[in-house]
Design a protein around this motif. Structure first.
Motif, PDB file in Angstrom:
ATOM      1  N   SER A  17       0.852  -1.186   0.000  1.00 20.52           N
ATOM      2  CA  SER A  17       0.000   0.000   0.000  1.00 20.52           C
ATOM      3  C   SER A  17       0.888   1.236   0.000  1.00 20.52           C
ATOM      4  CB  SER A  17      -0.931   0.011   1.211  1.00 20.52           C
ATOM      5  OG  SER A  17      -0.199   0.192   2.407  1.00 20.52           O
ATOM      6  N   VAL A  18       0.304   2.382  -0.289  1.00 27.70           N
ATOM      7  CA  VAL A  18       1.087   3.608  -0.412  1.00 27.70           C
ATOM      8  C   VAL A  18       1.844   3.896   0.880  1.00 27.70           C
ATOM      9  CG1 VAL A  18       0.934   6.106  -0.739  1.00 27.70           C
ATOM     10  CG2 VAL A  18      -0.400   4.572  -2.196  1.00 27.70           C
ATOM     11  N   ASN A  19       1.182   3.753   2.016  1.00 27.06           N
ATOM     12  CA  ASN A  19       1.823   4.093   3.289  1.00 27.06           C
ATOM     13  C   ASN A  19       2.240   2.861   4.099  1.00 27.06           C
ATOM     14  OD1 ASN A  19      -0.635   3.142   4.123  1.00 27.06           O
ATOM     15  ND2 ASN A  19      -1.403   5.115   4.847  1.00 27.06           N
ATOM     16  N   GLY A  20       2.055   1.681   3.554  1.00 25.08           N
ATOM     17  CA  GLY A  20       2.439   0.468   4.258  1.00 25.08           C
ATOM     18  C   GLY A  20       1.439  -0.016   5.276  1.00 25.08           C
ATOM     19  N   GLU A  21       0.313   0.682   5.406  1.00 23.37           N
ATOM     20  CA  GLU A  21      -0.707   0.292   6.361  1.00 23.37           C
ATOM     21  C   GLU A  21      -1.778  -0.557   5.689  1.00 23.37           C
ATOM     22  OE1 GLU A  21      -2.216   3.837   8.100  1.00 23.37           O
ATOM     23  OE2 GLU A  21      -0.295   4.410   9.014  1.00 23.37           O
ATOM     24  N   SER A  26     -13.886  -1.978  -0.257  1.00 25.95           N
ATOM     25  CA  SER A  26     -15.165  -1.288  -0.391  1.00 25.95           C
ATOM     26  C   SER A  26     -16.273  -1.967   0.408  1.00 25.95           C
ATOM     27  CB  SER A  26     -15.561  -1.207  -1.866  1.00 25.95           C
ATOM     28  OG  SER A  26     -15.616  -2.502  -2.430  1.00 25.95           O
ATOM     29  N   ASN A  27     -16.073  -3.230   0.784  1.00 27.55           N
ATOM     30  CA  ASN A  27     -17.074  -3.908   1.621  1.00 27.55           C
ATOM     31  C   ASN A  27     -16.810  -3.704   3.110  1.00 27.55           C
ATOM     32  OD1 ASN A  27     -14.872  -5.520   2.102  1.00 27.55           O
ATOM     33  ND2 ASN A  27     -15.756  -7.391   1.244  1.00 27.55           N
ATOM     34  N   GLY A  28     -15.804  -2.898   3.433  1.00 26.44           N
ATOM     35  CA  GLY A  28     -15.525  -2.577   4.825  1.00 26.44           C
ATOM     36  C   GLY A  28     -14.527  -3.482   5.501  1.00 26.44           C
ATOM     37  N   ARG A  29     -14.087  -4.554   4.828  1.00 24.71           N
ATOM     38  CA  ARG A  29     -13.138  -5.487   5.446  1.00 24.71           C
ATOM     39  C   ARG A  29     -11.709  -4.970   5.312  1.00 24.71           C
ATOM     40  NH1 ARG A  29     -15.361 -10.530   6.368  1.00 24.71           N
ATOM     41  NH2 ARG A  29     -13.506 -10.749   7.678  1.00 24.71           N
ATOM     42  N   SER A  30     -10.932  -5.189   6.352  1.00 27.91           N
ATOM     43  CA  SER A  30      -9.537  -4.774   6.349  1.00 27.91           C
ATOM     44  C   SER A  30      -8.681  -5.806   5.623  1.00 27.91           C
ATOM     45  CB  SER A  30      -9.047  -4.594   7.783  1.00 27.91           C
ATOM     46  OG  SER A  30      -7.696  -4.183   7.806  1.00 27.91           O
ATOM     47  N   VAL A  31      -7.754  -5.333   4.804  1.00 28.96           N
ATOM     48  CA  VAL A  31      -6.863  -6.207   4.033  1.00 28.96           C
ATOM     49  C   VAL A  31      -5.430  -5.893   4.437  1.00 28.96           C
ATOM     50  CG1 VAL A  31      -6.091  -6.903   1.739  1.00 28.96           C
ATOM     51  CG2 VAL A  31      -8.487  -6.261   2.112  1.00 28.96           C
ATOM     52  N   GLY A  32      -4.731  -6.878   4.965  1.00 34.91           N
ATOM     53  CA  GLY A  32      -3.350  -6.678   5.362  1.00 34.91           C
ATOM     54  C   GLY A  32      -2.425  -6.574   4.165  1.00 34.91           C
ATOM     55  N   VAL A  33      -1.297  -5.884   4.335  1.00 35.07           N
ATOM     56  CA  VAL A  33      -0.319  -5.728   3.266  1.00 35.07           C
ATOM     57  C   VAL A  33       1.053  -6.119   3.792  1.00 35.07           C
ATOM     58  CG1 VAL A  33      -1.677  -3.874   2.210  1.00 35.07           C
ATOM     59  CG2 VAL A  33       0.174  -3.285   3.792  1.00 35.07           C
ATOM     60  N   ASP A  34       2.002  -6.253   2.858  1.00 37.42           N
ATOM     61  CA  ASP A  34       3.354  -6.658   3.224  1.00 37.42           C
ATOM     62  C   ASP A  34       4.285  -5.485   3.466  1.00 37.42           C
ATOM     63  OD1 ASP A  34       2.819  -9.468   2.981  1.00 37.42           O
ATOM     64  OD2 ASP A  34       2.813  -9.203   0.813  1.00 37.42           O
ATOM     65  N   ASP A 278     -27.764  10.917  -4.093  1.00 37.98           N
ATOM     66  CA  ASP A 278     -27.266   9.592  -4.483  1.00 37.98           C
ATOM     67  C   ASP A 278     -25.745   9.601  -4.515  1.00 37.98           C
ATOM     68  OD1 ASP A 278     -27.418   6.964  -5.163  1.00 37.98           O
ATOM     69  OD2 ASP A 278     -27.961   7.286  -7.246  1.00 37.98           O
ATOM     70  N   ARG A 279     -25.155  10.682  -5.022  1.00 42.58           N
ATOM     71  CA  ARG A 279     -23.697  10.788  -5.057  1.00 42.58           C
ATOM     72  C   ARG A 279     -23.123  10.824  -3.645  1.00 42.58           C
ATOM     73  NH1 ARG A 279     -21.190  15.279  -8.780  1.00 42.58           N
ATOM     74  NH2 ARG A 279     -20.700  13.511 -10.131  1.00 42.58           N
ATOM     75  N   LEU A 280     -23.744  11.584  -2.741  1.00 41.51           N
ATOM     76  CA  LEU A 280     -23.255  11.662  -1.373  1.00 41.51           C
ATOM     77  C   LEU A 280     -23.367  10.324  -0.660  1.00 41.51           C
ATOM     78  CD1 LEU A 280     -24.689  15.122  -0.274  1.00 41.51           C
ATOM     79  CD2 LEU A 280     -22.285  14.534  -0.626  1.00 41.51           C
ATOM     80  N   ALA A 281     -24.501   9.627  -0.885  1.00 42.16           N
ATOM     81  CA  ALA A 281     -24.684   8.320  -0.249  1.00 42.16           C
ATOM     82  C   ALA A 281     -23.642   7.333  -0.731  1.00 42.16           C
ATOM     83  CB  ALA A 281     -26.088   7.804  -0.532  1.00 42.16           C
ATOM     84  N   ARG A 282     -23.346   7.391  -2.016  1.00 41.50           N
ATOM     85  CA  ARG A 282     -22.364   6.471  -2.583  1.00 41.50           C
ATOM     86  C   ARG A 282     -20.976   6.736  -2.010  1.00 41.50           C
ATOM     87  NH1 ARG A 282     -22.080   1.676  -5.541  1.00 41.50           N
ATOM     88  NH2 ARG A 282     -20.303   1.706  -6.934  1.00 41.50           N
ATOM     89  N   SER A 283     -20.569   8.024  -1.965  1.00 39.29           N
ATOM     90  CA  SER A 283     -19.226   8.334  -1.493  1.00 39.29           C
ATOM     91  C   SER A 283     -19.098   8.113   0.004  1.00 39.29           C
ATOM     92  CB  SER A 283     -18.869   9.785  -1.824  1.00 39.29           C
ATOM     93  OG  SER A 283     -19.775  10.676  -1.209  1.00 39.29           O
ATOM     94  N   GLY A 284     -20.182   8.328   0.749  1.00 33.94           N
ATOM     95  CA  GLY A 284     -20.110   8.131   2.181  1.00 33.94           C
ATOM     96  C   GLY A 284     -20.217   6.685   2.597  1.00 33.94           C
ATOM     97  N   GLY A 285     -20.893   5.855   1.791  1.00 37.12           N
ATOM     98  CA  GLY A 285     -21.123   4.468   2.164  1.00 37.12           C
ATOM     99  C   GLY A 285     -20.006   3.542   1.779  1.00 37.12           C
ATOM    100  N   GLU A 286     -19.139   3.971   0.855  1.00 31.08           N
ATOM    101  CA  GLU A 286     -18.037   3.128   0.420  1.00 31.08           C
ATOM    102  C   GLU A 286     -16.757   3.582   1.108  1.00 31.08           C
ATOM    103  OE1 GLU A 286     -18.675   0.649  -1.184  1.00 31.08           O
ATOM    104  OE2 GLU A 286     -20.439   0.989  -2.396  1.00 31.08           O
ATOM    105  N   VAL A 287     -15.974   2.672   1.606  1.00 30.68           N
ATOM    106  CA  VAL A 287     -14.716   3.012   2.234  1.00 30.68           C
ATOM    107  C   VAL A 287     -13.613   2.742   1.236  1.00 30.68           C
ATOM    108  CG1 VAL A 287     -13.209   2.587   4.200  1.00 30.68           C
ATOM    109  CG2 VAL A 287     -15.682   2.325   4.440  1.00 30.68           C
ATOM    110  N   MET A 288     -12.857   3.776   0.888  1.00 29.40           N
ATOM    111  CA  MET A 288     -11.851   3.637  -0.143  1.00 29.40           C
ATOM    112  C   MET A 288     -10.668   2.836   0.368  1.00 29.40           C
ATOM    113  SD  MET A 288     -11.692   7.269  -2.082  1.00 29.40           S
ATOM    114  CE  MET A 288     -11.043   8.103  -0.657  1.00 29.40           C
ATOM    115  N   GLY A 289     -10.166   1.951  -0.480  1.00 28.50           N
ATOM    116  CA  GLY A 289      -8.944   1.250  -0.170  1.00 28.50           C
ATOM    117  C   GLY A 289      -7.764   2.007  -0.748  1.00 28.50           C
ATOM    118  N   ALA A 290      -6.644   2.009  -0.091  1.00 33.06           N
ATOM    119  CA  ALA A 290      -5.463   2.655  -0.640  1.00 33.06           C
ATOM    120  C   ALA A 290      -4.940   1.840  -1.798  1.00 33.06           C
ATOM    121  CB  ALA A 290      -4.371   2.781   0.443  1.00 33.06           C
ATOM    122  N   ALA A 291      -4.344   2.521  -2.757  1.00 37.07           N
ATOM    123  CA  ALA A 291      -3.804   1.814  -3.918  1.00 37.07           C
ATOM    124  C   ALA A 291      -2.689   0.891  -3.475  1.00 37.07           C
ATOM    125  CB  ALA A 291      -3.279   2.820  -4.938  1.00 37.07           C
TER     126      ALA A 291
END
Length: 299
Positions: A17-21, A26-34, A278-291
């Motif tokens: 990930s960009v910051n190593g964290e 988007s489903n809210g689950r945490s994904v570990g990185v190396d 609809d745009r606000l609901a979409r952006s607020g309901g989805e949690v962005m993952g870091a690249a």
């Protein structure tokens, strides 16, 4: 699966990930990185992002991607990662496959020539997938490039996956198996969303009386051509709302509505919510993952 089917491991990978964290999908689950982005050797770099890639792009990430490309890696992007590739200048030689939902917004933001309406692609030092199961086909193409002959076919067989034949039409094309005139009518509608044509003119263009065209639409879709046309325009509006930063008034004009108010009325009648909400609901309901870069290298 390719490693399992080989006499020795062919691939290993790291998720960065960009910051190593850890990143949140988007489903809210945490994904570990190396770890964070670095310049360790890699044969393949695949960029994955989430529903709002514009909020993830940065000058530092773009520089890192260009550096990896200059180092000779096969550079790939999945779904919305294509927008970050475009902003990094990595799609000038080869457009990226993009999901049909995201394609209008991406083209509006960056131009038509950088994105292709295809499921997946691998050519030279670039690969891309529109997301979903198309990512399997892109991955199989990568296995085919780096693995021994027939390994990719063996992996596909184990996965009960039928690979598309070379030159096979892309999935999801216009009304497969439908009457030729109906398919042509839908194609004309999709090509004229910004300036909708009268149904009578569409019927004339496909060589079909208006009454027969209405019957064809009713039998196939359960609604008439005018209602179907409106569905296409509202669908395009929803795609732009979710995948671009265009103003509602601009989206209205792009989708054939005379003003934002007209789009708002039709949008609320169809989806039960006004476009801005609809745009606000979409952006607020989805949690962005870091690249993150998924690195595959031959062992």
């Amino acid at each position: 699966m390719a490693n399992r089917e080989s006499a020795r491991p062919l691939f290993d990978w790291r998720v960065l990930s960009v910051n190593g964290e850890a990143v949140r999908a988007s489903n809210g689950r945490s994904v570990g990185v190396d770890g964070p982005l670095d310049d360790a050797p890699a044969d393949v770099v695949l960029l994955l992002s989430s529903y709002q890639p514009g909020g993830m792009a940065s000058a530092g990430l773009s520089r890192w991607l260009r550096r990896r490309a200059a180092g000779g890696a096969l550079m790939g992007c999945v779904d919305t990662g294509a927008l970050i590739f475009a902003e990094a200048g990595l799609l000038r030689r080869r457009p990226a496959a993009a999901h049909q939902e995201a394609l209008p917004g991406f083209r509006e933001a960056m131009g038509d020539e950088l994105f292709a309406d295809r499921a997946f692609d691998l050519d030279g030092d670039r690969c891309s997938a529109a997301g979903g199961v198309a990512t399997i086909d892109m991955t199989l193409a990568i296995i085919e490039r780096f693995g021994p002959p027939r390994l990719a076919d063996r992996v596909a067989s184990i996965l009960n996956h039928r690979r598309p034949a070379p030159g096979q039409p892309e999935p999801g094309r216009i009304v497969p198996g439908a009457d030729r005139r109906l398919a042509q009518a839908v194609e004309i509608m999709q090509a004229h969303l910004e300036r909708p044509l009268p149904v009578a003119e569409i019927a004339a263009r496909v060589g079909c009386p208006s009454w027969r065209l209405r019957r064809l639409f009713g039998r196939r879709f359960g609604i008439g051509p005018q209602a179907f046309y409106l569905e296409l325009r509202l669908g395009r509006a929803r795609d732009l709302l979710r995948n671009s930063s265009e103003r509602v008034g601009s989206i209205a004009l792009i989708c054939g509505f005379p003003a934002g108010e007209a789009l708002t009325r039709a949008y609320r009648a169809r989806f039960g919510v006004v476009p801005s909400k609809d745009r606000l609901a979409r952006s607020g309901g989805e949690v962005m993952g870091a690249a993150g870069g998924v690195w595959a290298s031959r062992a």
